[in-house]
Write an enzyme that holds these catalytic residues in place. Structure first.
Site, PDB file in Angstrom:
ATOM      1  CG  HIS A 140      -8.840 -12.057 -57.914  1.00  0.00           C
ATOM      2  ND1 HIS A 140      -9.513 -11.390 -56.898  1.00  0.00           N
ATOM      3  CD2 HIS A 140      -8.529 -13.274 -57.411  1.00  0.00           C
ATOM      4  CE1 HIS A 140      -9.609 -12.182 -55.857  1.00  0.00           C
ATOM      5  NE2 HIS A 140      -9.018 -13.337 -56.135  1.00  0.00           N
TER       6      HIS A 140
ATOM      7  CG  ASP B 165      -5.630 -14.383 -55.116  1.00  0.00           C
ATOM      8  OD1 ASP B 165      -6.353 -13.916 -54.217  1.00  0.00           O
ATOM      9  OD2 ASP B 165      -6.070 -15.122 -56.029  1.00  0.00           O
TER      10      ASP B 165
ATOM     11  CG  HIS C 273      -9.649 -12.130 -51.396  1.00  0.00           C
ATOM     12  ND1 HIS C 273     -10.816 -12.717 -51.795  1.00  0.00           N
ATOM     13  CD2 HIS C 273      -8.674 -12.652 -52.187  1.00  0.00           C
ATOM     14  CE1 HIS C 273     -10.557 -13.570 -52.786  1.00  0.00           C
ATOM     15  NE2 HIS C 273      -9.266 -13.546 -53.032  1.00  0.00           N
TER      16      HIS C 273
ATOM     17  CG  HIS D 115      -3.912 -19.138 -53.094  1.00  0.00           C
ATOM     18  ND1 HIS D 115      -3.792 -17.786 -52.839  1.00  0.00           N
ATOM     19  CD2 HIS D 115      -5.173 -19.316 -53.567  1.00  0.00           C
ATOM     20  CE1 HIS D 115      -4.931 -17.186 -53.128  1.00  0.00           C
ATOM     21  NE2 HIS D 115      -5.777 -18.083 -53.577  1.00  0.00           N
TER      22      HIS D 115
END
Ligand SMILES: [Zn+2]
Length: 279
Positions: free
Chosen positions: A233, A237, A78, A259
């Site tokens: 969001h 990421d 972030h 991720h």
């Protein structure tokens, strides 16, 4: 032509770490041209440093972990998204713990911190990685690709079985104004059953309704900032994870990526030796 930038002055932010639940302080310090973003673990002897580059990713299960020797930091995405979208090329982040403050679970507090510091232009041109040939990483029904594009754009489809989430799609051209307005405020999503399991393992000890959008089996326990906060969001990421490859020129298209795939794509972009262009 665009010049490299660093923060105008040192600024400090203190908050709790998501997993440790303890106070963490970060200081963003100006850094010379071509430094990139580096983290210095000032709580350890000699303040060992690790650079925010895809080659230093050692784990990406729940959050992105960077590690070189004794220097290790995680949940950095972030903060990295804020640097990338606010066009900060060079910064030395002094950190006195293994993870930055969770803040409110979004990038907005880091954007505000960068604005507080201001940006200083530096006497060298920004280096862009211009994607010339499509690169793709996939695992079962998830994928993330980057295609040649004159700009930086992200099109993301998230699919979640929760009755209030379902399929969400977002498509954004990434530049500072759009990021601040549409992406930076979007917070991490958490599920009650997961939070309980994590806390039982000594993780997410700092997790609360103040730093995540929390869902139970049927409802959302936190007021939403956007109806489609989840996919926004996910895009946040992607910005943070792909910043590990550098300043990109390309169009990212992703379905259900997280991720692990994001950082794998960052590594693939670096390995594929796409053209680097100045300014
Ligand atoms: Zn996140």
């Amino acid at each position: 032509m665009q010049h490299q930038t660093t923060v105008g002055r040192a600024v400090t932010y203190t908050g709790i770490g998501l997993h440790s639940g303890r106070d963490v302080t970060i200081t963003l310090n100006p850094a010379p041209i071509d430094t990139g973003i580096i983290f210095a673990r000032v709580d350890l002897p000699g303040a060992p440093q690790v650079a925010a580059t895809a080659g230093n990713v050692t784990a990406a299960m729940r959050a992105t972990t960077l590690e070189t020797g004794l220097a290790k930091v995680f949940t950095v995405e972030h903060l990295l998204a804020a640097f990338a979208a606010m066009q900060v090329d060079n910064c030395r982040v002094a950190i006195d713990s293994v993870e930055p403050p969770v803040a409110d679970g979004s990038s907005l507090p880091f954007v505000e911190l960068i604005r507080q510091a201001g940006l200083a232009s530096q006497p060298a041109l920004r280096k862009f990685i211009r994607v010339n040939t499509a690169q793709l990483v996939r695992h079962e029904d998830r994928f993330i690709a980057i295609l040649p594009y004159d700009g930086f754009r992200i099109s993301f489809t998230s699919v979640n079985p929760h009755p209030l989430l379902g399929v969400q799609f977002g498509d954004y051209e990434i530049h500072p104004d759009a990021f601040i307005r549409d992406i930076a405020p979007a917070r991490t999503i958490g599920f009650m059953h997961e939070v309980e399991a994590l806390k039982a393992q000594g993780l997410a000890l700092g997790g609360s309704l103040e730093n995540a959008v929390v869902y139970d089996d049927k409802t959302v326990l936190t007021p939403l900032r956007f109806a489609d906060e989840l996919v926004r969001h996910k895009i946040l990421d992607v910005i943070g994870d792909l910043a590990l490859a550098g300043c990109l020129r390309g169009h990212v298209v992703a379905v259900k990526s997280g991720h692990a795939l994001n950082t794998a794509l960052a590594q693939k972009i670096l390995a594929s030796q796409q053209a680097t262009v100045n300014g």
